[in-house]
Design a protein around this motif. Sequence first.
Motif, PDB file in Angstrom:
ATOM      1  N   ASN A 143      63.252  39.896  78.538  1.00  0.00           N
ATOM      2  CA  ASN A 143      64.076  41.014  78.970  1.00  0.00           C
ATOM      3  C   ASN A 143      63.534  42.305  78.354  1.00  0.00           C
ATOM      4  O   ASN A 143      63.467  42.434  77.134  1.00  0.00           O
ATOM      5  N   PRO A 144      63.123  43.279  79.176  1.00  0.00           N
ATOM      6  CA  PRO A 144      62.563  44.524  78.617  1.00  0.00           C
ATOM      7  C   PRO A 144      63.573  45.295  77.767  1.00  0.00           C
ATOM      8  O   PRO A 144      63.192  46.102  76.935  1.00  0.00           O
ATOM      9  N   LYS A 145      64.870  45.044  77.950  1.00  0.00           N
ATOM     10  CA  LYS A 145      65.895  45.732  77.168  1.00  0.00           C
ATOM     11  C   LYS A 145      66.132  45.067  75.813  1.00  0.00           C
ATOM     12  O   LYS A 145      66.835  45.599  74.977  1.00  0.00           O
ATOM     13  N   LEU A 193      65.495  35.493  71.319  1.00  0.00           N
ATOM     14  CA  LEU A 193      65.526  34.916  72.663  1.00  0.00           C
ATOM     15  C   LEU A 193      66.019  35.951  73.672  1.00  0.00           C
ATOM     16  O   LEU A 193      67.092  35.818  74.253  1.00  0.00           O
ATOM     17  N   GLY A 194      65.228  36.956  73.897  1.00  0.00           N
ATOM     18  CA  GLY A 194      65.604  38.024  74.813  1.00  0.00           C
ATOM     19  C   GLY A 194      65.688  37.586  76.258  1.00  0.00           C
ATOM     20  O   GLY A 194      66.239  38.290  77.093  1.00  0.00           O
ATOM     21  N   ASN A 195      65.144  36.411  76.562  1.00  0.00           N
ATOM     22  CA  ASN A 195      65.182  35.920  77.931  1.00  0.00           C
ATOM     23  C   ASN A 195      66.303  34.903  78.151  1.00  0.00           C
ATOM     24  O   ASN A 195      66.360  34.257  79.176  1.00  0.00           O
ATOM     25  N   LEU A 196      67.214  34.772  77.191  1.00  0.00           N
ATOM     26  CA  LEU A 196      68.286  33.791  77.264  1.00  0.00           C
ATOM     27  C   LEU A 196      69.624  34.479  77.471  1.00  0.00           C
ATOM     28  O   LEU A 196      69.943  35.443  76.787  1.00  0.00           O
ATOM     29  N   SER A 197      70.388  33.963  78.417  1.00  0.00           N
ATOM     30  CA  SER A 197      71.743  34.463  78.633  1.00  0.00           C
ATOM     31  C   SER A 197      72.708  33.303  78.459  1.00  0.00           C
ATOM     32  O   SER A 197      72.476  32.214  78.986  1.00  0.00           O
TER      33      SER A 197
END
Length: 117
Positions: free
Chosen positions: A2-4, A11-15
């Motif tokens: 996730n660029p934000k 884990l910026g790509n985990l929701s």
Amino acid sequence: RNPKASKTDVLGNLSFVIGDLAETLNSGDVKPCSLVLAVHGCHEATRRVIEGARFAEAAWGVMPCCIRDGIYLNCGVKGAKAKGNDDDLRHAVMCGAVAATYSAERLNCIDRRITNR
């Protein structure tokens, strides 16, 4: 990634989503690059997760908990409450039915110290 996400966000790509299952799956947030997981998804929840992920062309993984008779098999598989029947065997058969229904690539068990499922 996730660029934000901040540089300290591991884990910026985990929701992690808490909410209504149907709304989440139909929100448009599940993309082909998504992985949809369900841990202890009871009864129809496992099916809804798999079908929602497949509709979005996303990967999926499930660890079913309770699986009611009639969801994946036309016949009943007697559970632990029936005298003399083994619930572990019933659960393994039902998980196999889930895997066969959705052409799962892999079927595993986890350590009983984590869960009896």
